[in-house]
Design a protein around this motif. Structure first.
Motif, PDB file in Angstrom:
ATOM      1  N   ILE A 194      24.267   3.841   3.375  1.00 38.54           N
ATOM      2  CA  ILE A 194      23.702   4.805   2.429  1.00 38.54           C
ATOM      3  C   ILE A 194      24.655   4.889   1.242  1.00 38.54           C
ATOM      4  O   ILE A 194      25.856   4.871   1.463  1.00 38.54           O
ATOM      5  N   ASN A 198      19.697   2.464   4.890  1.00 39.71           N
ATOM      6  CA  ASN A 198      20.001   3.416   5.945  1.00 39.71           C
ATOM      7  C   ASN A 198      20.153   2.668   7.266  1.00 39.71           C
ATOM      8  O   ASN A 198      19.170   2.200   7.827  1.00 39.71           O
ATOM      9  N   SER A 280      26.671  11.248   5.030  1.00 37.62           N
ATOM     10  CA  SER A 280      26.148  12.533   5.451  1.00 37.62           C
ATOM     11  C   SER A 280      25.771  13.413   4.283  1.00 37.62           C
ATOM     12  O   SER A 280      24.975  14.320   4.427  1.00 37.62           O
ATOM     13  N   SER A 281      26.381  13.167   3.134  1.00 38.20           N
ATOM     14  CA  SER A 281      26.188  14.142   2.062  1.00 38.20           C
ATOM     15  C   SER A 281      25.165  13.705   1.030  1.00 38.20           C
ATOM     16  O   SER A 281      24.864  14.459   0.128  1.00 38.20           O
ATOM     17  N   MET A 282      24.647  12.512   1.164  1.00 38.85           N
ATOM     18  CA  MET A 282      23.638  12.144   0.171  1.00 38.85           C
ATOM     19  C   MET A 282      22.477  11.368   0.779  1.00 38.85           C
ATOM     20  O   MET A 282      22.559  10.855   1.885  1.00 38.85           O
ATOM     21  N   ALA A 283      21.371  11.354   0.009  1.00 37.02           N
ATOM     22  CA  ALA A 283      20.188  10.649   0.487  1.00 37.02           C
ATOM     23  C   ALA A 283      20.257   9.209   0.026  1.00 37.02           C
ATOM     24  O   ALA A 283      21.011   8.866  -0.877  1.00 37.02           O
ATOM     25  N   LYS A 284      19.438   8.384   0.665  1.00 37.31           N
ATOM     26  CA  LYS A 284      19.287   7.011   0.236  1.00 37.31           C
ATOM     27  C   LYS A 284      18.620   7.000  -1.133  1.00 37.31           C
ATOM     28  O   LYS A 284      17.732   7.811  -1.394  1.00 37.31           O
ATOM     29  N   ARG A 286      16.328   5.593  -4.360  1.00 40.03           N
ATOM     30  CA  ARG A 286      15.116   4.789  -4.521  1.00 40.03           C
ATOM     31  C   ARG A 286      15.519   3.345  -4.749  1.00 40.03           C
ATOM     32  O   ARG A 286      16.525   3.073  -5.422  1.00 40.03           O
TER      33      ARG A 286
ATOM     34  N   THR B 287      14.551  10.596   3.700  1.00 41.47           N
ATOM     35  CA  THR B 287      15.364  10.230   2.551  1.00 41.47           C
ATOM     36  C   THR B 287      16.770   9.859   3.011  1.00 41.47           C
ATOM     37  O   THR B 287      17.645   9.623   2.195  1.00 41.47           O
ATOM     38  N   SER B 360      20.504  13.681  -5.074  1.00 38.94           N
ATOM     39  CA  SER B 360      19.954  12.418  -4.574  1.00 38.94           C
ATOM     40  C   SER B 360      18.688  12.656  -3.750  1.00 38.94           C
ATOM     41  O   SER B 360      17.794  11.822  -3.734  1.00 38.94           O
ATOM     42  N   ARG B 364      14.485  11.681  -4.851  1.00 34.41           N
ATOM     43  CA  ARG B 364      13.504  10.992  -4.010  1.00 34.41           C
ATOM     44  C   ARG B 364      12.187  11.772  -3.918  1.00 34.41           C
ATOM     45  O   ARG B 364      11.110  11.194  -3.812  1.00 34.41           O
TER      46      ARG B 364
END
Lengths: 311, 528
Positions: A194, A198, A280-284, A286, B287, B360, B364
């Motif tokens: 990530i 993921n 852990s602290s951010m999303a994947k 786009r 996400t 982030s 999404r």
């Protein structure tokens, strides 16, 4: 002869500890999610389990599918010989940093081919995404490593770390920090972490690296998994030994080697913690935003090279 | 319904349409009109378009052994009023064809395919009569919901090719996904036509979870039917059993004790809270924002734990019964519930802030999977998904049941229609649900838990709408001898699945799972 022996020991260390690093990252992530998580040694158990199983191969697959796990694993093993771990020595006569980068590329090339081989849709998607990303990270990795090579005046990894260790704080220039940052981002991308990919997902449609492994099972899967864990370990080791090798032994005597080993383990843990925290602290991100971040990494690496000449 | 409105509706129709109305009458469930088969589309279309009515259900009844014909029912809900118009047309058993409504009411499409599958009634002029719910190798002349089709019939397997939509062009690839997936989810086949990553077309094929629930219900006595209803769609079990019980209570004209009405609200909202928590957690998980996701899943677990504490079932099974409820909430349960709700409310706020303050994640969610307001109203999208796209409908407010008439709550409506809008609507609904539970539990009247319900007289018809966590669901029952003669079930997902084919267009393939999760649809409820 001594060099070869040391290289072999260090390569064994890299291969042996690789599943542990993955286990630590998973454990820390689980703890951050208020889960108990699997044991730190789980990746070893998984590998043992997979090595005992037989593989199922699609009837549409060609020799590429059977050969790829070995190509990937051998590429990683050879790369492991070229990377200094706790002492500034490696099997340098075999090749330098550039060889390491292209060993990675060889493994990736075969992995992408194998994913296309059986003709499954997810494999195709995985390959095309992997190739898109690798086209952008490769220059960033090379450029960031070049800046370290410029300081040291050699592209041999052991040579770089030797110069940096002996030079001490005198050589601690902005170039190194910029290049390290660029290499760190590239490491996340190279190892499908990530925000690029993921590693924990089951959603085939979103996968990049995992989508290429979907057709593998049993021993072959074990080799592929082992290869990717080793790759992560290699990237971490290169990040420290090319940019901040401090603490590394320069001669073969007990005390420096012990210090070198401890320094290596501490750095390994730090890197694993950093990856777990980021995951852990951010999303994947786009998919089509990934090139932006990777370009950022490239620019950092470029600045690192520039700063070497300007400062 | 007042008779004036009924005559106004009839009077508003042009003569050439109005002549198709053979009989009108008022019943408990609103207006019933017996109409001519050939004019059914025009009449339904007129009420739908001029009176802003929404299609609630469309189904057939096999009456061949009573009146020697099939009955076709179209149920419409009038806009802004707690009233329904039911159109009934007779379809000749020897000539099982009726004119298609799809050109007048867009969302009748799947209903007509379903009728074609299950009864063999052919919608003339329908654009696409491929099988909807039956398996690929189901023989062509076997219609499961006809009365002469035995429930335990073994049908031969006859391979029938299913022709998928084809998108042609340079560089267009087809990505077939499912029906078996890598995760533990229900079966569904998704066929993407992609140009690189962007999705040009998505075709969804469902029906893999079809198990003949409507047919099964016809031979289960009413008390057992409650348990069947609970199992139609796992996490919406309470909403389904509530709709079933309410329909049977309406058939017997029994009114449920006030205490039971309030308790039903409490349990229905508990179900909504845990389903929504699962959905918002799933959105965060897709996400790859795992910390947030686990936070929501912990809260969901706490709510299911309180369900278990109050009723002995994490999924509220066995709570509903015909005439009321089986479980009471005593003083101790009440204080524990209120304590737990306060805790979850505070923790949820923390989760919500976590998600919305992580750029982030928001990147999404925003602008992903946009369902336009026009598409949502054409497809008649119900529930939170509809409310996130400007469809201001909520059964609890528009057609109040149980104790909702006496409880105050807000119905959040947004117009953006993206994943974020659905996330926001569900978030707000969790807070509203908690407030509804608090109101209901502190104003709960004393009294009986259940009323005695006599077995309904055969031939009577009743319908019940319930706002399940996924949206409006319908149970429509014709009483038979001790068990339903015909039991039509329509889950919210039956309307909402089609929204996904529209919402993903223009998005890229890796964003599909996120869009899918934001709709949070049920396969089992759709396939029945």
């Amino acid at each position: 002869m001594n060099d070869l022996l040391l290289a072999l020991i260090q390569a064994a260390l890299i291969l042996g500890l690789a599943p542990l690093v993955t286990g630590i990252i998973r454990k820390v992530k689980a703890l951050l999610q208020s889960r108990r998580g699997p044991p730190v040694l789980q990746p070893y158990y998984d590998l043992r389990k997979l090595f005992r199983k037989s593989s199922v191969i699609s009837s549409d697959a060609s020799w590429i599918t059977s050969v790829t796990p070995f190509v990937c694993m051998i590429a990683m093993m050879v790369a492991a010989l070229l990377v200094p771990v706790f002492i500034t020595a490696s099997f340098g006569s075999l090749g330098d940093l550039i060889v390491v980068v292209y060993l990675f590329a060889t493994a990736r090339f075969f992995m992408a081919l194998a994913a296309l081989d059986a003709g499954s849709t997810f494999g195709g998607m995985g390959s095309s995404r992997e190739m898109m990303i690798s086209a952008i990270i490769e220059p960033a990795i090379l450029l960031s490593i070049f800046s370290a090579a410029l300081i040291a005046g050699t592209t041999d990894l052991a040579g770089i770390s030797q110069v940096l260790v002996l030079g001490g704080t005198d050589l601690l220039r902005p170039t190194l920090f910029l290049a390290f940052a660029a290499f760190f981002i590239a490491t996340l991308a190279e190892n499908a972490r990530i925000p690029f990919d993921n590693p924990a997902t089951h959603l085939e449609l979103t996968m990049i690296h995992e989508a290429m492994l979907l057709e593998y099972s049993g021993k072959q899967l074990a080799l592929m998994e082992m290869a990717s864990m080793t790759k992560l370990m290699l990237c971490i080791t290169i990040a420290w030994s090319a940019f901040f090798p401090f603490g590394m032994a320069t001669e073969l005597s007990p005390l420096p080697v012990a210090v070198g080993l401890i320094a290596f383990l501490v750095k390994l843990l730090l890197f694993a913690l950093a990856i777990a925290l980021i995951e852990s602290s951010m999303a994947k991100m786009r998919l089509f935003r990934l090139p932006n971040l990777l370009t950022g990494s490239f620019i950092l690496a470029f600045l690192a090279v520039m700063s070497f000449y300007i400062l | 319904m007042n008779p004036k409105l009924m005559s106004e509706i009839v009077a508003s129709m042009p003569d050439e349409i109005a002549k198709g109305i053979q009989k009108t009458g008022l019943r408990e469930g609103g207006v019933w009109m017996t109409v001519d088969r050939d004019l059914l589309p025009k009449i339904a279309g007129h009420i739908h378009n001029s009176w802003g009515a929404a299609l609630v259900s469309m189904h057939a009844v096999d009456n061949r052994f009573i009146t020697s014909d099939f009955k076709l029912c179209v149920v419409l809900a009038l806009k802004g009023q707690d009233d329904f118009v039911t159109l009934v047309a007779s379809v000749d058993a020897k000539d099982p064809v009726f004119p298609s409504l799809t050109s007048e009411i867009f969302c009748a499409n799947w209903y007509e395919r379903e009728i074609h599958d299950m009864f063999g009634l052919r919608a003339k002029g329908h654009p696409d009569l491929r099988p909807l719910v039956l398996y690929d190798d189901w023989p062509e002349a076997a219609f499961p919901l006809r009365k002469d089709f035995p429930v335990d019939a073994k049908v031969p397997r006859v391979p029938r090719p299913y022709v998928f939509r084809e998108v042609e062009g340079e560089g267009i690839f087809v990505v077939p996904v499912g029906p078996v997936h890598a995760g533990v989810i229900e079966p569904g086949h998704f066929r993407f036509s992609v140009a690189g990553e962007p999705i040009i077309d998505l075709e969804i094929r469902l029906g893999y979870a079809h198990k003949g629930i409507e047919k099964l219900s016809e031979r289960l006595d009413y008390a057992k039917g409650v348990h069947l209803a609970e199992r139609i769609s796992g996490d919406n079990g309470f909403a389904h059993s509530l709709a079933y019980c309410q329909a049977i209570e309406a058939l017997s004209s029994v009114s449920v004790p006030d205490r039971a009405r309030y308790l039903r609200c409490v349990f229905a909202e508990l179900e909504r809270v845990h389903t929504h928590l699962g959905d918002v957690g799933g959105i965060a998980l897709d996400t790859a924002f795992t910390i947030g996701a686990q936070h929501a899943f912990i809260l969901r677990e706490r709510m299911m734990d309180v369900n278990d504490l109050l009723t002995g079932s994490r999924f509220l099974r066995g709570v509903n019964c015909i005439g009321g409820v089986r479980k009471d909430i005593d003083e101790e349960g009440r204080s524990k519930l209120i304590e737990r709700l306060v805790m979850v409310k505070l923790d949820y706020q923390e989760f919500y802030d976590d998600v919305t303050s992580t750029p982030s994640v928001m990147d999404r969610l925003e602008t992903t999977g946009v369902l336009s307001c026009e598409a949502a109203s054409d497809l008649n999208i119900v529930g939170p998904a509809g409310r996130a796209s400007g469809v201001d409908r909520d059964v609890r407010r528009d057609h109040p049941y149980a104790g909702y008439r006496n409880l105050s709550f807000k119905v959040p409506v947004l117009r953006q229609g993206d994943v974020n809008a659905r996330f926001q609507v569900k978030s707000e609904e969790i807070m509203e649900s908690i407030s509804i539970i608090e109101q209901a539990i502190s104003n709960i009247p004393e009294g009986e838990l259940r009323a005695r319900v006599p077995v309904p007289a055969p031939g009577k018809t009743a319908m019940s709408l319930v706002e399940s966590p996924r949206g409006e669901l319908v149970h429509w029952i014709v009483a038979g001898d001790g068990s339903p003669f015909r039991h039509k079930i329509r889950d919210a997902s039956f309307h909402n699945w089609r929204a996904m084919e529209v919402a993903v267009l223009g998005d890229i393939v890796p964003d599909f799972p996120l869009v899918n999760k934001s709709f949070g649809l049920s396969y089992a409820g759709n396939d029945l």
